[in-house]
Design an enzyme around this catalytic site. Structure first.
Site, mmCIF file in Angstrom:
data_model
loop_
_atom_site.group_PDB
_atom_site.id
_atom_site.type_symbol
_atom_site.label_atom_id
_atom_site.label_comp_id
_atom_site.label_asym_id
_atom_site.label_seq_id
_atom_site.Cartn_x
_atom_site.Cartn_y
_atom_site.Cartn_z
ATOM 1 N N ASP A 230 0.880 -1.161 0.000
ATOM 2 C CA ASP A 230 0.000 0.000 0.000
ATOM 3 C C ASP A 230 0.926 1.221 0.000
ATOM 4 O O ASP A 230 2.134 1.103 0.261
ATOM 5 C CB ASP A 230 -0.948 0.008 1.213
ATOM 6 C CG ASP A 230 -2.129 0.959 0.981
ATOM 7 O OD1 ASP A 230 -2.059 1.783 0.048
ATOM 8 O OD2 ASP A 230 -3.126 0.880 1.728
HETATM 9 C C1 BGC Z 1 -4.897 3.501 0.000
HETATM 10 C C2 BGC Z 1 -5.024 2.527 -1.152
HETATM 11 C C3 BGC Z 1 -4.846 3.255 -2.453
HETATM 12 C C4 BGC Z 1 -3.503 3.958 -2.448
HETATM 13 C C5 BGC Z 1 -3.226 4.723 -3.708
HETATM 14 C C6 BGC Z 1 -3.610 4.297 -0.079
HETATM 15 O O1 BGC Z 1 -3.567 5.291 0.882
HETATM 16 O O2 BGC Z 1 -4.949 2.818 1.228
HETATM 17 O O3 BGC Z 1 -6.270 1.891 -1.114
HETATM 18 O O4 BGC Z 1 -4.938 2.365 -3.515
HETATM 19 O O5 BGC Z 1 -3.462 4.866 -1.363
HETATM 20 O O6 BGC Z 1 -4.052 5.824 -3.801
#
Ligand code: BGC
Length: 758
Positions: A230
């Protein structure tokens, strides 16, 4: 074209260590590092999950318009996996058109608490629903040559301290609840990528968790794709490579790449491990590159219509006691439409999933277009500030009083539920609640329409005859809602999460969101309806609930066999007839209840579901194939799925509380993995073990005889009583204790010999 394997092997021989490390991270926020001299392309990815958030090239962080489909909470309420596959196909097409190769979604996290700020992005409190929905969406997207990223693996069930909190989940709950949805999605749909969670799971960060990434995902589930982090979830990059994290996102200008290089140079990381990671990642890179379509297009109008269709299947008719719905448009001369959401709908959640829609329907306009004489009036009822505005409320009350019927649109504003923050309560804003209560006082013919990504409490429910759950229904939701109200579409959505009467009734109430960097999942496997049913707590609306304008009759339940071995296949069939006057769709749910079990289990658990469309008087048959896993629980001692002999009830329901058909089957033979035995296993465990039992039985008899030796033979009753007492004592004693309780007659060496024989 060279075979993929040969292409990858050839690339690996040509890549320098620096290039190998570079491939393991992003070049920026949204794409992976390319190696141009070897024609290894950069892979472009974007959020997800219910539409694209592809950044425009204007440098201002704006994103390109894309179809905003209903959020996962709404999509799942359709109980329609075919529909989700079609939505996935559409999203895949939009990805190809916008040059996106990986869509960051869907999310298969379980709704542990109604407070989680990101619940709108997740499908259900139930792992079967979560897994099946995720698998369907993934299959659709990936059918277009676009990858997905199943997220956030795992136990990312809150936003509070999401980057650092340690989720303490016992092994059984992890397997039966939190991992099970991911397991279904991985096995059924093989997402090209999977995104690890930010948080720690039982003490180890998701991005470096060998147990989750290697032992379970790769070895047990045979996952073929790659794991990405993530955003900024990497802590120890080298530990991540070792555990099974392929790609770090976003990039950090080589900071962590240098750590990988250093680790290989100083011997802390074997270069062959890096090669394994790259072999898997290059496989995905090249596959996605080969599947890239240069001149892809999509039909914006068709996708908007699909967004409408998806919303209309996800909207849930919660209550229709006075049969106000469907609206009698010929007879009802005047309708007051109240609430800003009816003209400026809130149709998606906030945070990384936010989509710039191609179009947005609103209920007011969509309804006006369907009603004969433009007989709608409007009152805002509340404003964006969400403070109670007496002026707006009294105008709304007057409008409602002067009409034959009122439709009130209320719900949660964006500030109440968003990525990054959990809710503190499940109440509507004061201004919305007051509005509903005031209108209900003056207008009995009131329809309440809710906009929210997760349950809200409804203290006014007794006064409201009609309630519709609209969720965050995407850009086509306004029109979908109008079609449902007028009966153009028969509602068929059902809840995939339990609505509690009050927050205090929810399973994790005492343990959410945790403190001191730790959240204990103390409710264990009792999440959602599993908890409400076991504790006999009445919910506001139960799991699986949703009404229709027609009626369905369930009949003819048949099973292929009433007695089976656990490794046999069981076919369950039954029929559903539309007994009403309108065409409609019904979602049937199959639950299994273990009648008698040696450990605590839920009252029943959902195992299969199906949605069918039926014209009036039409009958269709539904067929499910049940396998061993459907009857099993996870046994942390043998570290395996275990089935116990005995009776199981098969319950076919229209909801979890509306069981229509029932049959009992008997499992007579089981094939469980034998639990490991060691010196600390109890004597009872030895006696229940097919290999341990013959070895320990003679010693056990000896112990009992010795314990009762002082009672004279002419007192058999006394002898029996003392023997029974010692049965209790010995049964729970660890095996090694036998030496001491036998006063050394049975030696340590004898016990060691038995252990060796095992
Ligand atoms: C979120 C993800 C997301 C990623 C990119 C993160 O903060 O938890 O779900 O895909 O950011 O935006």
């Amino acid at each position: 074209m060279l075979l993929m394997k040969t292409r990858i092997e050839s690339l690996l021989t040509q890549l320098t260590l620096e290039e190998k490390a570079a491939l393991c991270s992003g070049q920026n926020n949204w794409s992976s590092q390319p190696i141009e001299r070897l024609n290894i392309p950069s892979i472009y990815m974007t959020d997800g999950p219910h539409g694209l958030r592809r950044e425009a090239d204007d440098g201002f962080g704006n994103s390109l318009p894309a179809t905003c489909f209903p959020t996962a909470a709404c999509l799942a309420s359709s109980w329609n996996t075919d529909l989700l596959t079609r939505v996935g196909e559409a999203i895949g097409k939009e990805c190809q058109t916008q040059g996106v190769q990986i869509l960051l979604g869907p999310g298969a996290n379980i709704k542990r608490s109604p407070l989680n700020g990101r619940n709108f992005e997740y499908f259900s409190e139930d792992p079967i629903v979560s897994g099946e929905m995720a698998a369907a969406l993934i299959s659709g997207i990936q059918s277009q040559g676009v990858g997905t990223s199943l997220k956030h693996y795992v136990a990312n069930n809150q936003e509070f301290e999401r980057m650092s909190i340690n989720a303490q989940v016992d092994e059984r709950a992890l397997r039966e609840i939190y991992l099970a949805g991911f397991e279904i999605a991985v096995k059924k749909a093989q997402p090209y990528t999977l995104m690890c969670a930010y948080n720690k799971i039982n003490g180890v960060f998701g991005s470096e968790n060998t147990y989750l990434l290697h032992d379970i995902l790769k070895k047990e589930w045979q996952y073929k794709g790659i794991v990405m982090s993530d955003w900024d979830a990497v802590h120890d990059r080298v530990a991540g490579i070792k555990a099974g994290l392929h790609l770090e996102m976003p990039g950090n200008e080589g900071v962590n790449d240098r750590k990988i290089i250093e680790a290989v140079r100083n011997g802390n990381l074997d270069e062959s491990r890096l090669d394994e990671v790259l072999t898997e990642w290059l496989n995905i890179i090249l596959t996605l590159q080969d599947a890239k379509q240069e001149n892809a297009t999509f039909n914006t109008k068709e996708h908007h219509q699909l967004a409408q269709e998806a919303a209309s299947e996800g909207i849930v008719l919660l209550k229709n006691e006075a049969n106000l719905l469907p609206l009698d448009t010929q007879k009802t001369a005047s309708i007051a439409v109240i609430g800003q959401f009816s003209q400026q709908p809130r149709f998606q959640g906030s945070g990384s999933s936010r989509v710039i829609p191609t179009d947005v329907d609103n209920l007011f306009d969509s309804l006006s277009a369907q009603l004969p004489n433009g007989n709608l009036t409007y009152a805002a009822g509340y404003d964006k500030a969400h403070k109670v505005d007496d002026q707006l409320i009294s105008e709304a009350v007057k409008t409602a009083q002067n009409s034959e019927l009122a439709i009130i649109c209320v719900g949660l504003p964006e500030s109440f539920e968003t990525e990054g923050i959990d809710r503190k309560h499940i109440k509507l804003p004061e201004s919305h609640r007051t509005l509903v209560e005031q209108i209900l006082k003056v207008q009995p013919n009131t329809i309440v329409i809710l906009t929210n990504g997760s349950p809200v409490e409804m203290p006014w429910l007794n006064e409201a005859s009609t309630v519709v759950e609209g969720w965050l229904f995407g850009q086509g939701g306004g029109a979908a809602m109008a079609n449902i109200l007028t009966g153009k579409i028969n509602p068929s959505g059902k809840l995939t999460e339990t609505f509690p009467i009050r927050l205090e009734d929810s399973p994790s109430f005492l343990h959410f969101p945790g403190t001191a960097k730790e959240v204990k999942y103390s409710e264990g496997i009792f999440v959602g309806y599993r908890y409400f049913e076991k504790k006999k707590i009445k919910p506001l609306f139960p799991f699986g609930h949703g009404l229709s304008y027609t009626t369905f009759e369930y009949s003819n339940l048949m099973v292929s066999n009433s007695k089976i071995a656990d490794n046999g296949l069981l076919i369950v069939q039954f029929s559903i007839t539309n007994t009403g006057k309108t065409t409609g769709k019904e979602s049937a749910q199959l639950y299994i209840q273990d009648v008698e079990s040696s450990i605590i289990r839920p009252e029943k658990e959902l195992k299969h579901f199906a949605k069918i469309a039926l014209a009036p008087n039409e009958t269709k048959e539904i067929k499910f194939e049940l396998n061993r896993r459907d009857f099993a629980f996870y046994d942390p001692i043998s570290k395996s799925w275990k089935v116990e002999k005995g009776n199981f009830n098969l319950l076919i329901g229209a909801s979890s509380t509306d069981i229509r058909l029932q049959k009992t089957i008997h499992i007579h033979t089981v094939h469980n993995q034998l639990p490991p035995l060691d010196q600390y296993s109890t004597i009872k465990e030895f006696l229940a073990h097919p290999v341990g039992q013959p070895l320990v039985q003679p010693i056990y008899e000896d112990l009992l005889a010795f314990a009762t030796r002082s009672v004279p033979d002419d007192q058999p009753e006394k002898q029996q009583e003392i023997k029974q007492f010692f049965v209790y004592i010995f049964n729970d004693m660890p095996f090694y204790k036998i030496e001491a309780v036998s006063n050394g007659r049975i030696s340590e060496a004898q016990l060691q010999e038995i252990l060796a024989q095992l």
